[in-house]
Design a protein around this motif. Structure first.
Motif, PDB file in Angstrom:
ATOM      1  N   GLN A   1      -1.210   5.997   4.154  1.00  0.00           N
ATOM      2  CA  GLN A   1      -1.799   5.381   2.959  1.00  0.00           C
ATOM      3  C   GLN A   1      -0.969   4.177   2.527  1.00  0.00           C
ATOM      4  OE1 GLN A   1      -4.559   6.448   1.272  1.00  0.00           O
ATOM      5  NE2 GLN A   1      -4.397   5.395  -0.682  1.00  0.00           N
ATOM      6  N   ALA A   2       0.368   4.343   2.504  1.00  0.00           N
ATOM      7  CA  ALA A   2       1.253   3.235   2.127  1.00  0.00           C
ATOM      8  C   ALA A   2       1.197   2.114   3.161  1.00  0.00           C
ATOM      9  CB  ALA A   2       2.691   3.751   1.978  1.00  0.00           C
ATOM     10  N   TYR A   3       1.113   2.464   4.432  1.00  0.00           N
ATOM     11  CA  TYR A   3       1.040   1.481   5.516  1.00  0.00           C
ATOM     12  C   TYR A   3      -0.158   0.558   5.333  1.00  0.00           C
ATOM     13  CZ  TYR A   3       0.730  -0.292  10.344  1.00  0.00           C
ATOM     14  OH  TYR A   3       0.663  -1.099  11.462  1.00  0.00           O
ATOM     15  N   SER A   4      -1.293   1.112   4.954  1.00  0.00           N
ATOM     16  CA  SER A   4      -2.524   0.317   4.869  1.00  0.00           C
ATOM     17  C   SER A   4      -2.798  -0.222   3.470  1.00  0.00           C
ATOM     18  CB  SER A   4      -3.726   1.157   5.324  1.00  0.00           C
ATOM     19  OG  SER A   4      -3.880   2.296   4.484  1.00  0.00           O
ATOM     20  N   ASP A   5      -2.291   0.479   2.437  1.00  0.00           N
ATOM     21  CA  ASP A   5      -2.691   0.129   1.066  1.00  0.00           C
ATOM     22  C   ASP A   5      -1.508  -0.107   0.134  1.00  0.00           C
ATOM     23  OD1 ASP A   5      -4.813  -0.313  -0.810  1.00  0.00           O
ATOM     24  OD2 ASP A   5      -4.382   1.641  -1.694  1.00  0.00           O
ATOM     25  N   GLY A   6      -0.294   0.064   0.607  1.00  0.00           N
ATOM     26  CA  GLY A   6       0.869  -0.163  -0.230  1.00  0.00           C
ATOM     27  C   GLY A   6       1.280   1.041  -1.057  1.00  0.00           C
ATOM     28  N   MET A   7       2.142   0.802  -2.026  1.00  0.00           N
ATOM     29  CA  MET A   7       2.773   1.865  -2.816  1.00  0.00           C
ATOM     30  C   MET A   7       1.959   2.296  -4.026  1.00  0.00           C
ATOM     31  SD  MET A   7       5.767   2.764  -1.519  1.00  0.00           S
ATOM     32  CE  MET A   7       6.707   3.405  -2.897  1.00  0.00           C
ATOM     33  N   ARG A   8       0.820   1.695  -4.273  1.00  0.00           N
ATOM     34  CA  ARG A   8       0.137   1.910  -5.546  1.00  0.00           C
ATOM     35  C   ARG A   8      -0.325   3.343  -5.751  1.00  0.00           C
ATOM     36  NH1 ARG A   8      -5.751   0.124  -5.840  1.00  0.00           N
ATOM     37  NH2 ARG A   8      -6.645   0.588  -3.808  1.00  0.00           N
ATOM     38  N   PHE A   9      -0.416   4.127  -4.671  1.00  0.00           N
ATOM     39  CA  PHE A   9      -0.851   5.524  -4.813  1.00  0.00           C
ATOM     40  C   PHE A   9       0.114   6.338  -5.673  1.00  0.00           C
ATOM     41  CE2 PHE A   9      -1.122   9.971  -3.374  1.00  0.00           C
ATOM     42  CZ  PHE A   9      -2.474  10.212  -3.614  1.00  0.00           C
TER      43      PHE A   9
END
Length: 569
Positions: A65-73
């Motif tokens: 998730q971080a790889y594709s979308d960053g840290m915002r999760f």
């Protein structure tokens, strides 16, 4: 994997199962089987709560998730500490004083049997479906490593968890989770250290974070209020608060964990421990995904991480098209690597103009790579329209199996298995307790012996184990598992939380009103979610508020016949 990795994996899994069965002892009645005799200390409670939430999905999907979308999760968890405080003040003392087996027993005492049955039913649906996804997550690993169908690996993992959960009950679950979380923390620390070690010498940890930030991956905080945005401060604080409050306060898989505490104080301390550690833990897991992203700026990643889907298209008539795209992808990667090195060098100079120029060049190369990936996914879809085009669940797995040293691969794979086993065992235990206590014992066969209920609990555990395994067999097409399981919960948690809020705080509202309000709310929430009118986290807050408002409006239509008495004072 090497023989060393297989030995590490096998010994770790076998140790966990034997340890759990040994520590659980003999279960003589339903209280020991479902509640562990209510005798566990706070650190057991805290680690068990964390292990129940931190499934294999967390460790498999979060780095992707971080790889594709960053840290915002990570903003998803911002409401958690506040939710823990509310639980400690309100839910924990009431549940402990009533000595309930499940959270839903309280609702019959407060409202009526049909409201208790409705919330139990909603929980069983949600937890049964999401547990199937939890079982499926580690089966991805085995199928990738062994190159066999996920059907066989899912059946193996499901059978393993069902065995020790049926035998040992909640004590086996809690003791195994204590050991599991210890191994998980150790293994993830080594994984993060290894990613940093494998980065080019001139890059290092700090520069890797800066480089990822220049490509938009360090998007930890987003202050902009946008109901359509899945992850920002407001969706995390408000929607996340309602989701976490409902999950920990009304989901039996979590309520059952802290009801095993030896006292109200021990349960409270366990929940506070979870509230303090969960956000840092999730931040660090996502950070590993960011480091993997930085690593793949200098080392060619697969064009598509799901090896199974790649092999399928390479066996088809579209193999030529796909191979041509791979050649283009490799050429573009060489350019991207060169631009990443330029940006790394520019960061040393601290020259803003030079950094901005290198950043734009790298962004352009990254965008080109992404467009080629989209073309490749389109080719896969031509070959098989049901092909899964989301490979985020495979990003971290690909890195682990290709770049980590022998032994550590086996440990990391074992960690993902352990996380799955811990959360799945808790879920099966909660599904069994709700089925037996709220349905079988209350409606089907009241007044039976303790032995009868103990046997019924074991049978219910087996039944739900089979149901969850069957669900797992159909979980391959849902996209990112971490996001999907939270989305699934958001369809139901808000409604259940609204029922409990009314029960705790609005003493004049009666059972018929809240029952009808819950049904109407669930229909509206499903419609909002299906048509994607708001981001899924907001469904939790909307569902809770709708139950309260609708119940308050229609309550005068149902005159009170007898005084309402709450027995938790």
């Amino acid at each position: 994997m090497s023989l060393t990795d297989w030995i590490v994996l096998g010994v770790t899994l076998l140790t966990i199962v034997i340890y759990g069965v040994w520590k659980s002892g003999a279960n003589k009645n339903i209280d020991q089987y479902l509640m562990g005799g209510r005798s566990l200390p706070w650190y057991h409670v805290g680690l068990s709560v964390m292990a129940t939430q931190a499934s294999a999905i967390t460790f498999l999907s979060a780095p992707g998730q971080a790889y594709s979308d960053g840290m915002r999760f990570v903003q998803f968890y911002l409401g958690l500490p506040l939710a823990m405080i509310v639980l400690c003040v309100t839910f924990v003392p009431i549940f402990h004083k009533l000595k309930v087996y499940t959270a839903y027993e309280f609702l019959e005492n407060r409202f009526d049997l049909k409201t208790r049955a409705l919330t139990s039913f909603l929980f069983l649906i949600q937890r049964g479906l999401s547990t199937g996804i939890t079982i499926y997550a580690p089966s991805i690993i085995l199928s990738t490593i062994l190159n066999i169908n996920t059907v066989y690996t899912t059946l193996f993992i499901g059978s393993l968890v069902i065995f020790y959960t049926v035998y040992g009950g909640t004590k086996a679950v809690s003791y195994t989770q204590l050991l599991q979380m210890s191994i998980i923390f150790l293994g993830m620390f080594f994984a993060g250290a290894m990613v940093v070690h494998l980065l080019p010498e001139r890059v290092g940890f700090v520069k890797a974070i800066k480089l990822a930030g220049k490509l938009g991956r360090m998007n930890v905080i987003d202050w902009k209020f946008d109901p359509g945005n899945r992850y920002n401060v407001w969706s995390g604080l408000i929607g996340g608060f309602f989701l976490q409050l409902s999950y920990f306060g009304t989901d039996q898989s979590q309520v059952g964990r802290y009801l095993t505490g030896s006292s109200i104080g021990q349960s409270r301390m366990g929940l506070i421990m979870n509230g303090l550690l969960k956000i840092p833990m999730q931040f660090l897991i996502l950070l590993i995904g960011i480091l993997v992203f930085a690593f793949y700026q200098f080392n060619r990643p697969p064009m598509f991480f799901n090896r199974y889907e790649v092999e399928q298209v390479k066996k088809s008539n579209y193999a030529g098209q796909y191979n041509q795209l791979e050649d283009k992808y490799t050429a573009v990667f060489d350019q991207r690597k060169s631009k990443a090195e330029e940006l790394a060098n520019a960061l040393d100079t601290k020259d803003k103009a030079q950094i901005d120029k290198a950043q734009q060049a790298l962004k352009l190369a990254d965008k080109t790579s992404g467009e080629i990936r989209k073309e490749a996914i389109a080719v896969m879809k031509k070959n098989n329209e049901k092909a899964n085009g989301d490979d985020t669940n495979y990003v971290f797995l690909n890195f682990v199996t290709h770049y980590l040293p022998r032994g550590l691969i086996g440990l990391l794979v074992a960690i993902i298995f352990l996380a799955s086993m811990g959360s799945t065992a808790s879920a099966l235990n909660s599904l069994a307790s709700t089925s037996v206590v709220d349905i079988y014992k209350r409606i089907i066969n009241p007044g039976a012996t303790d032995k009868n209920y103990l046997n019924a609990s074991r049978i219910a555990t087996i039944f739900w184990g089979v149901v969850c395994v069957l669900m797992a067999l159909y979980a391959s097409k849902v996209g990112n598992l971490l996001e999907y399981v939270n989305k699934l919960g958001s369809y139901i948690y808000g409604t259940i939380l609204g029922v409990f809020v009314v029960a705790f705080y609005l003493k004049n509202i009666r059972g018929n009103a809240v029952f009808i309000a819950a049904i109407i709310t669930e229909i509206l929430i499903c419609a909002l979610g299906y048509f994607e009118l708001v981001a899924y986290l907001w469904l939790n807050a909307i569902g809770c508020v709708l139950v309260i408002v609708i119940a308050a409006v229609i309550n005068p239509l149902f005159p009170q016949k007898t005084p309402i008495v709450l027995n938790h004072d």
